[in-house]
Write a protein that holds these residues in place. Structure first.
Motif, short mmCIF file in Angstrom:
data_model
loop_
_atom_site.label_atom_id
_atom_site.label_comp_id
_atom_site.label_asym_id
_atom_site.label_seq_id
_atom_site.Cartn_x
_atom_site.Cartn_y
_atom_site.Cartn_z
N UNK A 108 27.69 80.22 -5.97
CA UNK A 108 26.83 79.12 -6.52
C UNK A 108 27.39 77.90 -7.16
N UNK A 109 27.54 76.75 -6.52
CA UNK A 109 28.32 75.69 -7.18
C UNK A 109 27.27 74.77 -8.03
N UNK A 110 27.96 74.39 -9.17
CA UNK A 110 27.21 73.45 -10.02
C UNK A 110 27.94 72.14 -10.21
N UNK A 111 27.14 71.07 -10.31
CA UNK A 111 27.67 69.75 -10.44
C UNK A 111 26.94 69.04 -11.63
N UNK A 112 27.84 68.90 -12.79
CA UNK A 112 27.25 68.55 -13.89
C UNK A 112 27.46 67.04 -14.14
N UNK A 113 26.42 66.26 -14.61
CA UNK A 113 26.59 64.86 -14.52
C UNK A 113 26.81 64.40 -16.04
N UNK A 114 27.58 63.39 -16.26
CA UNK A 114 27.57 62.86 -17.66
C UNK A 114 27.90 61.18 -17.64
N UNK A 115 27.39 60.50 -18.64
CA UNK A 115 27.60 59.25 -19.02
C UNK A 115 26.33 58.47 -18.53
N UNK A 116 25.88 58.83 -17.43
CA UNK A 116 24.28 58.25 -17.21
C UNK A 116 23.54 59.39 -16.36
N UNK A 117 22.21 59.34 -16.58
CA UNK A 117 21.29 60.20 -15.89
C UNK A 117 21.64 60.02 -14.36
N UNK A 118 21.32 61.21 -13.61
CA UNK A 118 21.49 61.17 -12.21
C UNK A 118 19.87 61.48 -11.68
N UNK A 119 18.96 61.37 -12.44
CA UNK A 119 17.81 61.70 -12.16
C UNK A 119 17.25 60.93 -11.22
N UNK A 120 17.57 59.59 -11.09
CA UNK A 120 16.93 58.66 -10.16
C UNK A 120 17.97 58.50 -8.85
N UNK A 121 19.07 59.15 -8.73
CA UNK A 121 20.10 59.01 -7.66
C UNK A 121 19.93 60.37 -6.71
N UNK A 122 20.32 59.88 -5.30
CA UNK A 122 20.15 61.15 -4.68
C UNK A 122 21.50 61.63 -4.60
N UNK A 123 21.75 62.91 -4.30
CA UNK A 123 22.96 63.50 -4.72
C UNK A 123 23.33 64.31 -3.15
N UNK A 124 24.66 64.54 -3.10
CA UNK A 124 24.99 65.18 -1.92
C UNK A 124 26.27 66.14 -2.36
N UNK A 125 26.50 66.92 -1.31
CA UNK A 125 27.46 67.93 -1.43
C UNK A 125 28.35 67.63 -0.03
N UNK A 126 29.64 67.66 -0.25
CA UNK A 126 30.59 67.59 0.80
C UNK A 126 31.63 68.26 0.80
N UNK A 127 32.43 68.69 1.80
CA UNK A 127 33.74 69.35 1.85
C UNK A 127 34.80 68.98 2.65
N UNK A 128 36.05 69.28 2.16
CA UNK A 128 37.04 69.05 3.01
C UNK A 128 38.10 70.15 2.96
N UNK A 129 38.36 70.45 4.30
CA UNK A 129 39.52 71.48 4.56
C UNK A 129 40.53 71.09 4.75
N UNK A 144 43.66 69.36 6.47
CA UNK A 144 44.07 68.86 7.49
C UNK A 144 42.77 67.96 8.22
N UNK A 145 41.56 68.14 7.41
CA UNK A 145 40.33 67.59 8.36
C UNK A 145 39.84 66.78 7.22
N UNK A 146 38.93 65.84 7.78
CA UNK A 146 38.24 64.84 7.29
C UNK A 146 37.27 65.59 6.31
N UNK A 147 36.70 64.68 5.27
CA UNK A 147 35.74 65.25 4.44
C UNK A 147 34.37 64.98 5.24
N UNK A 148 33.47 66.29 5.23
CA UNK A 148 32.52 66.32 6.05
C UNK A 148 31.11 66.32 5.27
N UNK A 149 29.96 66.02 5.55
CA UNK A 149 28.69 66.25 4.91
C UNK A 149 28.22 67.68 5.04
N UNK A 150 27.87 68.34 3.99
CA UNK A 150 27.51 69.56 3.84
C UNK A 150 25.65 69.62 3.64
N UNK A 151 25.35 68.97 2.68
CA UNK A 151 23.97 68.80 2.02
C UNK A 151 23.44 67.46 1.25
#
Length: 124
Positions: free
Chosen positions: A19-40, A42-49
């Motif tokens: 289970x990955x977590x992403x904690x935000x600070x500096x400003x609330x993210x409650x009005x932002x869409x969020x995403x997870x990406x990954x990069x292996x 030699x490969x480009x960064x790709x969309x996950x969720x």
């Protein structure tokens, strides 16, 4: 400015969970869409969720659909990625990102803020 810090990565055997977590600070993210990406290597960064501001709309890459679940707790300014039935091909650095918009997006170019990433390694 928004600072994002991912945690929860590590080494796991195929079929296991993380289970990955992403904690935000500096400003609330409650009005932002969020995403997870990954990069292996030699490969480009790709969309996950991705998840919209309220958490009611989510979307996944075909490669993780049915295995990964994105969620958020706006009271904690935190986004999660539950990863089950992990496969060796899921090995990558996983990044959390914030989009200055309420709605989801599959494109990494539409995300403004990024975390430093957390390594996920799945052994066979």
């Amino acid at each position: 400015q928004v600072q994002l810090v991912e945690s929860g990565g590590g080494l796991v055997q195929a079929g296991g969970s993380l289970r990955l977590s992403c904690a935000a600070s500096g400003r609330t993210i409650s009005i932002y869409a969020m995403g997870w990406f990954r990069q292996a290597p030699g490969k480009e960064r790709e969309f996950v969720a991705t998840i919209n501001w309220s958490g009611l709309t989510t979307a996944y890459a075909d490669s993780v659909k049915g295995r990964f679940t994105i969620s958020r707790d706006n009271a904690k300014d935190t986004v999660y990625l539950q990863m089950n039935s992990l496969k060796p091909e899921d090995t990558a650095v996983y990044y959390c990102a914030a989009r200055i918009d309420l709605s989801i997006s599959y494109s990494r170019h539409e995300y403004r803020y990024w975390g430093q990433g957390t390594q996920v390694t799945v052994s066979s």
